[in-house]
Design a protein around this motif. Structure first.
Motif, PDB file in Angstrom:
ATOM      1  N   GLU A  85      52.076  56.012  35.892  1.00  0.00           N
ATOM      2  CA  GLU A  85      53.214  56.700  36.515  1.00  0.00           C
ATOM      3  C   GLU A  85      53.142  58.175  36.182  1.00  0.00           C
ATOM      4  O   GLU A  85      52.624  58.550  35.119  1.00  0.00           O
ATOM      5  CB  GLU A  85      54.544  56.123  36.030  1.00  0.00           C
ATOM      6  CG  GLU A  85      54.773  56.166  34.540  1.00  0.00           C
ATOM      7  CD  GLU A  85      55.363  57.481  34.031  1.00  0.00           C
ATOM      8  OE1 GLU A  85      56.059  58.157  34.812  1.00  0.00           O
ATOM      9  OE2 GLU A  85      55.119  57.837  32.872  1.00  0.00           O
TER      10      GLU A  85
ATOM     11  N   ALA B  56      45.493  58.483  43.670  1.00  0.00           N
ATOM     12  CA  ALA B  56      46.960  58.479  43.552  1.00  0.00           C
ATOM     13  C   ALA B  56      47.578  59.618  44.365  1.00  0.00           C
ATOM     14  O   ALA B  56      48.708  59.502  44.840  1.00  0.00           O
ATOM     15  CB  ALA B  56      47.371  58.586  42.081  1.00  0.00           C
ATOM     16  N   THR B  59      48.403  58.259  47.877  1.00  0.00           N
ATOM     17  CA  THR B  59      49.603  57.417  47.853  1.00  0.00           C
ATOM     18  C   THR B  59      50.841  58.296  47.683  1.00  0.00           C
ATOM     19  O   THR B  59      51.861  58.108  48.356  1.00  0.00           O
ATOM     20  CB  THR B  59      49.495  56.400  46.697  1.00  0.00           C
ATOM     21  OG1 THR B  59      48.277  55.665  46.864  1.00  0.00           O
ATOM     22  CG2 THR B  59      50.675  55.450  46.683  1.00  0.00           C
ATOM     23  N   PHE B  60      50.730  59.266  46.768  1.00  0.00           N
ATOM     24  CA  PHE B  60      51.846  60.191  46.547  1.00  0.00           C
ATOM     25  C   PHE B  60      52.148  60.997  47.811  1.00  0.00           C
ATOM     26  O   PHE B  60      53.317  61.154  48.185  1.00  0.00           O
ATOM     27  CB  PHE B  60      51.507  61.145  45.395  1.00  0.00           C
ATOM     28  CG  PHE B  60      52.591  62.145  45.126  1.00  0.00           C
ATOM     29  CD1 PHE B  60      53.608  61.887  44.223  1.00  0.00           C
ATOM     30  CD2 PHE B  60      52.620  63.370  45.798  1.00  0.00           C
ATOM     31  CE1 PHE B  60      54.621  62.809  43.994  1.00  0.00           C
ATOM     32  CE2 PHE B  60      53.633  64.291  45.583  1.00  0.00           C
ATOM     33  CZ  PHE B  60      54.630  64.013  44.673  1.00  0.00           C
ATOM     34  N   ILE B  88      56.502  58.791  40.602  1.00  0.00           N
ATOM     35  CA  ILE B  88      55.810  57.658  41.230  1.00  0.00           C
ATOM     36  C   ILE B  88      55.342  56.687  40.161  1.00  0.00           C
ATOM     37  O   ILE B  88      54.797  57.090  39.143  1.00  0.00           O
ATOM     38  CB  ILE B  88      54.616  58.157  42.087  1.00  0.00           C
ATOM     39  CG1 ILE B  88      53.952  57.011  42.848  1.00  0.00           C
ATOM     40  CG2 ILE B  88      53.595  58.906  41.254  1.00  0.00           C
ATOM     41  CD1 ILE B  88      52.938  57.474  43.911  1.00  0.00           C
ATOM     42  N   ASN B  89      55.611  55.413  40.384  1.00  0.00           N
ATOM     43  CA  ASN B  89      55.022  54.335  39.586  1.00  0.00           C
ATOM     44  C   ASN B  89      53.996  53.634  40.453  1.00  0.00           C
ATOM     45  O   ASN B  89      54.321  53.176  41.561  1.00  0.00           O
ATOM     46  CB  ASN B  89      56.085  53.321  39.143  1.00  0.00           C
ATOM     47  CG  ASN B  89      56.890  53.805  37.963  1.00  0.00           C
ATOM     48  OD1 ASN B  89      57.787  54.636  38.140  1.00  0.00           O
ATOM     49  ND2 ASN B  89      56.587  53.336  36.756  1.00  0.00           N
ATOM     50  N   LEU B  90      52.791  53.535  39.942  1.00  0.00           N
ATOM     51  CA  LEU B  90      51.712  52.872  40.683  1.00  0.00           C
ATOM     52  C   LEU B  90      51.658  51.415  40.251  1.00  0.00           C
ATOM     53  O   LEU B  90      51.589  51.119  39.058  1.00  0.00           O
ATOM     54  CB  LEU B  90      50.399  53.590  40.426  1.00  0.00           C
ATOM     55  CG  LEU B  90      50.429  55.046  40.914  1.00  0.00           C
ATOM     56  CD1 LEU B  90      49.301  55.860  40.300  1.00  0.00           C
ATOM     57  CD2 LEU B  90      50.354  55.106  42.437  1.00  0.00           C
ATOM     58  N   ASP B 117      58.725  53.391  49.147  1.00  0.00           N
ATOM     59  CA  ASP B 117      57.827  52.328  48.693  1.00  0.00           C
ATOM     60  C   ASP B 117      56.550  52.430  49.504  1.00  0.00           C
ATOM     61  O   ASP B 117      56.597  52.673  50.715  1.00  0.00           O
ATOM     62  CB  ASP B 117      58.478  50.950  48.887  1.00  0.00           C
ATOM     63  CG  ASP B 117      59.616  50.737  47.908  1.00  0.00           C
ATOM     64  OD1 ASP B 117      59.352  50.701  46.694  1.00  0.00           O
ATOM     65  OD2 ASP B 117      60.778  50.637  48.357  1.00  0.00           O
ATOM     66  N   ALA B 130      53.211  51.066  45.268  1.00  0.00           N
ATOM     67  CA  ALA B 130      53.839  52.202  44.575  1.00  0.00           C
ATOM     68  C   ALA B 130      55.313  52.301  44.924  1.00  0.00           C
ATOM     69  O   ALA B 130      55.737  51.950  46.021  1.00  0.00           O
ATOM     70  CB  ALA B 130      53.148  53.515  44.939  1.00  0.00           C
ATOM     71  N   LEU B 132      58.415  55.281  44.622  1.00  0.00           N
ATOM     72  CA  LEU B 132      58.701  56.694  44.349  1.00  0.00           C
ATOM     73  C   LEU B 132      60.206  56.934  44.368  1.00  0.00           C
ATOM     74  O   LEU B 132      60.923  56.288  45.149  1.00  0.00           O
ATOM     75  CB  LEU B 132      58.069  57.617  45.405  1.00  0.00           C
ATOM     76  CG  LEU B 132      56.543  57.655  45.524  1.00  0.00           C
ATOM     77  CD1 LEU B 132      56.051  56.571  46.461  1.00  0.00           C
ATOM     78  CD2 LEU B 132      56.058  59.019  46.002  1.00  0.00           C
TER      79      LEU B 132
END
Lengths: 141, 141, 141, 141
Positions: A85, B56, B59-60, B88-90, B117, B130, B132
């Motif tokens: 994260e 990442a 995705t972000f 963000i949590n992956l 999401d 992910a 966010l």
């Protein structure tokens, strides 16, 4: 600041070379020390938001990789790290040349807490454009 | 769900078309409703991390843009939004086709709190990769 | 929604009873299901910020504990969880009675990603006052 | 480091005195400079988690207030600040005496980006136990 062991230095550089995202961004490693990694990349035409500045995803990607490699630089040779994260605060528009400086706040066995600052250099001026704080997870290869 | 007013719909699509980052990622708008925007993009060769999954930053970028356009969809015509911060949590590796679903948690005058999401679709399976949560700032054009 | 196994239910309630912070806040468990825990507490005089609303630390504490116990509810009996990190967005002032609803987004072996929403109930109105997203770490007892 | 103007110094101390949460925690101001504020508090019996360490809500509350007052210290006299969002990474258990050091990363007209570090002092040893990064919003009184 002591140097990185040669095998760790080589591991970090090999991993960086495998990230096609970094190549697409035109990024390069400018500092590689134990717990401290700096990356640099120009703001390119294909990576902008609607106002012509770098998309937040570019600033995030550089900060994430700088922080991740800072973590990797203090891990044993057989360990890889994954981003769990990250939080980013955007401070100013991203334009010119970006420099992301990653560092380790706390290297634990289960988690490595990291931070990164991203700066933009334009016409001889350096501006702090983003601050990131997050967590990397060590994984055995 | 009501439709977006035509001028707001056009404003969001025009802004999206101006983000060269979205074009480089091959992203398109798949949902555009008041306070809800979904974007989709394939994971492309030039945007990967060292293990072959999407970086990442990709995705972000998709989650950030989906959340930002969800915010923009509920703003008056003369207002633009900027990302102030996102976390963000992956959750899982990003591979296949990515779908980012952005939504507004609270639209205030000074700040718009948003979430997104991101899902990956591969071989008919949809995985939550992910989550966010962040803040957009309304700015008068 | 299935019920929690009796031993897990007892473990969560025993842990909650050991948190003196929850007692000081006057908090109680109002929902305890697999992956979902809700806590409730009044806003008390000794826990306010300068304008007379609950201090952000109170809202955070309730959200953190609700999310943590949501994580604990899906762990094996011999596992404890610790908060690694949480992000909170404050949406509205905290006054009246607070309800924190925690849930599990992804329960992994190394990390449990969680979220929580906090609501304030006053004069029959329920307001969404905070959204939290974070990470719990399972630890063997 | 220049001193704070006397009226700003008085405004910050008066606001701190109004936070009943700080009194309940036994917190005091140990540093008050432009853009830098440190608070200190003992870990008290009524504010613990299940293992006997300070609850994350205590560490968060001190870090939040230290960061908020750091922001307030650089605002004009007629401006108050509110916490919009904060992220905290917990690095080590909180025990002994806590010291939260807040600082301003970027003071803008709309948003003030802040950070804080929290340390625990026990038996002459100082341990970094938490890092916070967040956003304060200036509001006219």
């Amino acid at each position: 600041m002591t140097d990185l062991p040669a095998d760790i230095d080589a591991k970090v550089r090999a991993s960086f070379a495998q990230q096609s995202m970094m190549a697409s961004l035109g990024a390069e490693i400018v500092t590689l020390e134990p717990g401290r990694v700096a990356l640099s990349a120009p703001v390119q035409d294909g990576f902008k938001q609607q106002q012509g500045f770098a998309h937040a995803g570019v600033t995030f990607a550089l900060g994430d990789s700088a922080a991740g490699y800072a973590a990797l630089s203090v891990m044993p040779l057989e360990v890889e790290v994954m981003t769990a994260e990250i939080k980013i605060n955007l401070l100013a528009p991203a334009t010119g040349r970006l420099i992301a400086e990653g560092r380790v706040l706390k290297a634990g066995r289960r988690l490595v807490v990291v931070a990164a600052d991203v700066f933009a250099e334009l016409d001889g001026t350096r501006t702090h454009i983003a601050a990131l704080q997050g967590t990397m997870v060590p994984v055995n290869l």
